[in-house]
Design an enzyme around this catalytic site. Structure first.
Site, PDB file in Angstrom:
ATOM      1  CE1 TYR A  56      -3.507  -2.700   0.059  1.00  0.00           C
ATOM      2  CE2 TYR A  56      -3.789  -2.107   2.375  1.00  0.00           C
ATOM      3  CZ  TYR A  56      -4.061  -2.733   1.141  1.00  0.00           C
ATOM      4  OH  TYR A  56      -5.361  -3.601   1.265  1.00  0.00           O
ATOM      5  N   PRO A 206     -16.436  -2.343   2.508  1.00  0.00           N
ATOM      6  CG  PRO A 206     -16.153  -1.365   4.854  1.00  0.00           C
ATOM      7  CD  PRO A 206     -15.322  -2.048   3.722  1.00  0.00           C
ATOM      8  CG  LEU A 207     -17.768   2.680   3.190  1.00  0.00           C
ATOM      9  CD1 LEU A 207     -17.278   4.083   3.637  1.00  0.00           C
ATOM     10  CD2 LEU A 207     -19.291   2.806   3.742  1.00  0.00           C
ATOM     11  CB  ALA A 208     -19.083  -0.476  -2.793  1.00  0.00           C
ATOM     12  N   GLY A 210     -16.414   3.429  -1.827  1.00  0.00           N
ATOM     13  CA  GLY A 210     -16.913   4.817  -1.728  1.00  0.00           C
ATOM     14  C   GLY A 210     -18.246   5.108  -2.408  1.00  0.00           C
ATOM     15  CG  LEU A 212     -22.496   0.834  -0.761  1.00  0.00           C
ATOM     16  CD1 LEU A 212     -22.141  -0.320  -0.267  1.00  0.00           C
ATOM     17  CD2 LEU A 212     -24.161   1.208  -0.895  1.00  0.00           C
ATOM     18  N   GLY A 214     -22.838   7.398  -0.786  1.00  0.00           N
ATOM     19  CA  GLY A 214     -23.744   8.372  -1.162  1.00  0.00           C
ATOM     20  C   GLY A 214     -23.330   9.943  -1.597  1.00  0.00           C
ATOM     21  CE  LYS A 215     -16.789  10.345  -1.145  1.00  0.00           C
ATOM     22  NZ  LYS A 215     -15.572  10.865  -0.414  1.00  0.00           N
TER      23      LYS A 215
END
Length: 315
Positions: A56, A206-208, A210, A212, A214-215
Site C-alpha cells: 500500500y 464495506p463502502l464499495a 466509496g 455506498l 452516497g456522495k
C-alpha cells in the site's frame, strides 16, 4: 464503540477498524500531517484495529510507514494487521514467493516500517494462491510465530476454496474479504465457512470503494490511481448501475446516520463478521466511520435491503 472477538485469536477488536490503503497516496494525495491525524482520530474514537499492507502507498510501504509513525507511544494499546504477497506487483516487479525466506524478509521490512518488534496479524495478500504458494506461506508464518515476530496469521481472499486450502491445518485465524450491500456473494459460502470454523472475518470494501458513501453522482470523474478506470467503458456502466441502487437505499439515511454509516452497519449485522475496515483520508472521515460502531440497522431495514439487493448476489 462496540467490540467483538476476532476468531481464534480471542482478541477484542473494535467493530470499526481503520484501513490505511487510502492514506498512502494511491487514492489521491494525502499529506503526512493529515495521514497521521486521521489515524489518531480513529484511535481517539475507540478504534483499536488498524489494517495495512506492504504494497500500500506510493511508493509501496508508505502506508505502513505512516501507520508506524502514528502509533508510536500507543503501540501496546492497538492491534496492527498487515499483509504480504503483492510487494511491487503493480510496478511490474513482483517477488516469486517460492521460498519462506521471501515472506520472512518482507516481514522484517514491514516491522521496520511499522516501528514495532511484532505484528499482531500477518495476512497472505495473494487472493487465490497455488498449493505450492500456500505451503510456502504457512511454513513462513509458523516460523515467524515461533520467533515472536507475528502473533497470528490469516489470508485476504474472496475464494472459499482458497480459504479452505489455507486453513487445512486449522491454523488460519482470520479471513479478510470484500463484502458490502453491493457485494453479498460471501453470504453464500465464505461467511458460513468462517462462522463454522471459528475464523475471524475482517471486511474490506464495506463502502464499495466509496460508492455506498452516497456522495457520488453520474457526473463524478475519478482522478485517483485506484478508480480512474471507472471513467469509461464497462466499468463506468457498472458504476452507474450501482449509483441507481444507492438512490434506492436513501431511506437508510436519517438524522444522526449517514448512508456510509448505514452501509457499515449492514456488514456488521452478519454474525460472522468481527470487524469492518473502511478507509479514510481525513480525521473527519475517520470519526464518521467510527461512529457507525455505536448503532445497528433494524430488522425492518435489513429486510428492505434484501428487497433491493438479494442475499448472496452482486450488483
Amino acid at each position: 464503540m462496540q467490540y467483538r472477538k476476532l476468531g481464534k485469536t480471542g482478541w477484542q477488536v473494535s467493530v470499526i477498524g481503520l484501513g490505511t490503503w487510502n492514506i498512502g497516496g494511491q487514492w489521491g494525495e494525502v499529506d503526512d500531517r493529515t495521514a497521521l491525524a486521521t489515524v489518531w482520530r480513529a484511535y481517539e474514537c475507540g478504534v483499536n484495529f488498524f489494517d495495512t499492507a506492504d504494497a500500500y502507498g506510493e511508493p509501496p510501504g508508505r502506508s505502513e510507514e505512516l501507520l508506524g509513525r502514528a502509533l508510536q507511544g500507543i503501540r501496546h494499546e492497538v492491534f496492527i494487521a498487515t499483509k504480504v504477497g503483492n510487494w511491487a506487483r503493480r510496478h511490474g516487479h513482483p517477488l516469486p514467493y517460492t521460498s519462506p525466506l521471501h515472506i520472512i524478509v518482507c516481514c522484517h521490512a514491514s516491522l521496520y516500517r511499522l516501528r514495532t518488534d511484532y505484528i499482531d496479524l500477518y495476512q497472505c495478500h495473494i487472493g487465490n494462491p497455488t498449493d505450492a504458494e500456500i505451503e510456502v506461506f504457512l511454513e513462513a508464518f509458523e516460523r515467524l510465530k515461533e520467533q515472536g515476530k507475528i502473533r497470528a496469521y490469516g489470508i485476504s481472499t474472496n475464494s472459499v476454496d482458497a480459504l479452505m486450502r489455507f486453513n487445512k491445518h486449522g491454523t488460519c485465524a482470520t479471513c479478510q474479504l470484500d463484502y458490502s450491500i453491493l457485494n453479498r456473494a460471501p453470504e453464500r459460502d465464505l461467511l458460513p465457512y468462517c462462522q463454522e470454523n471459528g475464523i475471524g472475518v475482517i471486511v474490506r470494501g464495506p463502502l464499495a470503494m466509496g460508492v455506498l458513501s452516497g456522495k457520488f453522482t453520474p457526473d463524478t470523474v475519478f482522478t485517483d490511481d485506484v478508480r480512474r478506470s471507472w471513467n469509461e467503458g464497462e466499468r463506468r456502466e457498472r458504476f452507474l448501475r450501482r449509483l441507481e441502487i444507492v438512490e434506492r437505499l436513501r431511506f437508510l439515511e436519517r438524522d444522526g446516520r449517514t448512508m456510509a454509516q448505514a452501509a457499515l452497519q449492514f456488514v456488521l449485522s452478519h454474525p460472522a463478521v468481527s470487524c469492518a475496515i473502511p478507509g479514510a483520508k481525513s480525521p473527519q472521515q475517520a470519526e464518521a466511520n467510527a461512529n457507525a460502531g455505536d448503532g445497528a440497522l433494524t430488522e425492518e431495514e435489513l429486510k428492505a435491503i434484501d428487497e433491493i439487493v438479494q442475499p448472496g448476489t452482486v450488483v
